[in-house]
Design a protein around this motif. Structure first.
Motif, PDB file in Angstrom:
ATOM      1  N   UNK A 104       0.842  -1.196   0.000  1.00  0.00           N
ATOM      2  CA  UNK A 104       0.000   0.000   0.000  1.00  0.00           C
ATOM      3  C   UNK A 104       0.881   1.251   0.000  1.00  0.00           C
ATOM      4  N   UNK A 105       1.926   1.233   0.817  1.00  0.00           N
ATOM      5  CA  UNK A 105       2.859   2.363   0.877  1.00  0.00           C
ATOM      6  C   UNK A 105       3.522   2.580  -0.479  1.00  0.00           C
ATOM      7  N   UNK A 106       3.917   1.507  -1.134  1.00  0.00           N
ATOM      8  CA  UNK A 106       4.539   1.607  -2.455  1.00  0.00           C
ATOM      9  C   UNK A 106       3.569   2.210  -3.473  1.00  0.00           C
ATOM     10  N   UNK A 107       2.314   1.755  -3.451  1.00  0.00           N
ATOM     11  CA  UNK A 107       1.310   2.307  -4.362  1.00  0.00           C
ATOM     12  C   UNK A 107       1.101   3.804  -4.098  1.00  0.00           C
ATOM     13  N   UNK A 108       1.087   4.197  -2.831  1.00  0.00           N
ATOM     14  CA  UNK A 108       0.896   5.602  -2.485  1.00  0.00           C
ATOM     15  C   UNK A 108       2.107   6.431  -2.925  1.00  0.00           C
ATOM     16  N   UNK A 109       3.293   5.886  -2.761  1.00  0.00           N
ATOM     17  CA  UNK A 109       4.496   6.580  -3.212  1.00  0.00           C
ATOM     18  C   UNK A 109       4.463   6.782  -4.726  1.00  0.00           C
ATOM     19  N   UNK A 110       4.008   5.780  -5.467  1.00  0.00           N
ATOM     20  CA  UNK A 110       3.871   5.912  -6.920  1.00  0.00           C
ATOM     21  C   UNK A 110       2.916   7.044  -7.259  1.00  0.00           C
ATOM     22  N   UNK A 111       1.804   7.120  -6.518  1.00  0.00           N
ATOM     23  CA  UNK A 111       0.863   8.227  -6.723  1.00  0.00           C
ATOM     24  C   UNK A 111       1.547   9.570  -6.445  1.00  0.00           C
ATOM     25  N   UNK A 112       2.283   9.673  -5.353  1.00  0.00           N
ATOM     26  CA  UNK A 112       2.941  10.936  -5.002  1.00  0.00           C
ATOM     27  C   UNK A 112       3.996  11.340  -6.027  1.00  0.00           C
ATOM     28  N   UNK A 113       4.611  10.350  -6.670  1.00  0.00           N
ATOM     29  CA  UNK A 113       5.635  10.628  -7.678  1.00  0.00           C
ATOM     30  C   UNK A 113       5.069  11.328  -8.910  1.00  0.00           C
ATOM     31  N   UNK A 114       3.745  11.281  -9.085  1.00  0.00           N
ATOM     32  CA  UNK A 114       3.121  11.967 -10.222  1.00  0.00           C
ATOM     33  C   UNK A 114       3.419  13.456 -10.162  1.00  0.00           C
ATOM     34  N   UNK A 118      -3.635  16.191  -6.042  1.00  0.00           N
ATOM     35  CA  UNK A 118      -4.887  16.826  -5.630  1.00  0.00           C
ATOM     36  C   UNK A 118      -5.801  15.716  -5.124  1.00  0.00           C
ATOM     37  N   UNK A 119      -5.861  15.542  -3.814  1.00  0.00           N
ATOM     38  CA  UNK A 119      -6.620  14.437  -3.232  1.00  0.00           C
ATOM     39  C   UNK A 119      -8.084  14.466  -3.662  1.00  0.00           C
ATOM     40  N   UNK A 120      -8.688  15.652  -3.693  1.00  0.00           N
ATOM     41  CA  UNK A 120     -10.100  15.752  -4.049  1.00  0.00           C
ATOM     42  C   UNK A 120     -10.321  15.332  -5.505  1.00  0.00           C
ATOM     43  N   UNK A 121      -9.567  15.931  -6.404  1.00  0.00           N
ATOM     44  CA  UNK A 121      -9.692  15.603  -7.830  1.00  0.00           C
ATOM     45  C   UNK A 121      -9.383  14.137  -8.097  1.00  0.00           C
ATOM     46  N   UNK A 122      -8.352  13.611  -7.437  1.00  0.00           N
ATOM     47  CA  UNK A 122      -7.881  12.259  -7.705  1.00  0.00           C
ATOM     48  C   UNK A 122      -8.640  11.189  -6.916  1.00  0.00           C
TER      49      UNK A 122
END
Length: 181
Positions: A104-114, A118-122
């Motif tokens: 889960x942490x790895x998936x979140x890090x991949x998201x942050x690397x974008x 924007x948490x609301x939009x995404x």
């Protein structure tokens, strides 16, 4: 190898996640989604998942003298039951839980690397809530949650839809005596 060992292997776990959208895929398609997995490892782990019954070969196509296999996820085979985990030691449970949360942490890090976050939009969020539920209320809650998942897992990918990973962890908060007392 037991079901937990099959599913919780780091590469096999990633492969299974690729199939969570319900679509059939070739090894080539899986490779495009898992760029960090070598081709040899990918084919070896696809084979292990087929032998374990986690993936099913749904088609075999002749492509220039080679056979291209099309794989689908055998969904019931990846649902963990109480029987699947009841023989695990405390250390094994912790190891698998740490692996799960690390993914889960790895998936979140991949998201942050974008970069453009924007948490609301995404549609991104993480939270923890405490619910006070009797055993019967908890079973009703779990049944309701399962119904929601079932409703939306029928959606197929499209240009209007974004693949979203939903992870849940449920456990009772037991108040107890400290071990050293």
């Amino acid at each position: 190898m037991n079901k937990v060992e099959i599913i919780m292997h780091p590469v096999r776990f990633k492969i299974i996640q690729v199939f969570l959208d319900g679509l059939s895929k070739t090894a080539k398609k899986v490779a495009t989604e898992l760029k960090d997995v070598s081709q040899a490892s990918l084919y070896r782990q696809l084979d292990a998942l087929v032998k374990a019954g986690v993936l099913i070969i749904t088609e075999e196509n002749q492509i220039r003298g080679a056979i291209e296999k099309v794989y689908s996820l055998n969904v019931p085979s990846v649902n963990m039951t109480n029987d699947d985990v009841k023989e695990l030691t405390k250390e094994e449970h912790l190891q698998y839980f740490l692996f799960f949360t690390a993914q889960i942490t790895s998936d979140f890090e991949t998201y942050l690397d974008i970069g453009d976050i924007d948490f609301l939009r995404d549609g991104v969020g993480y939270r923890q809530v405490a619910l006070h539920l009797s055993d019967t209320e908890f079973l009703d809650y779990a049944k309701d949650l399962r119904k929601v998942y079932e409703k939306y897992t029928q959606n197929t990918p499209s240009s209007e839809r974004t693949k979203r990973i939903i992870s849940t962890i449920t456990m009772p908060k037991k108040e107890g005596k400290a071990k050293h007392e």
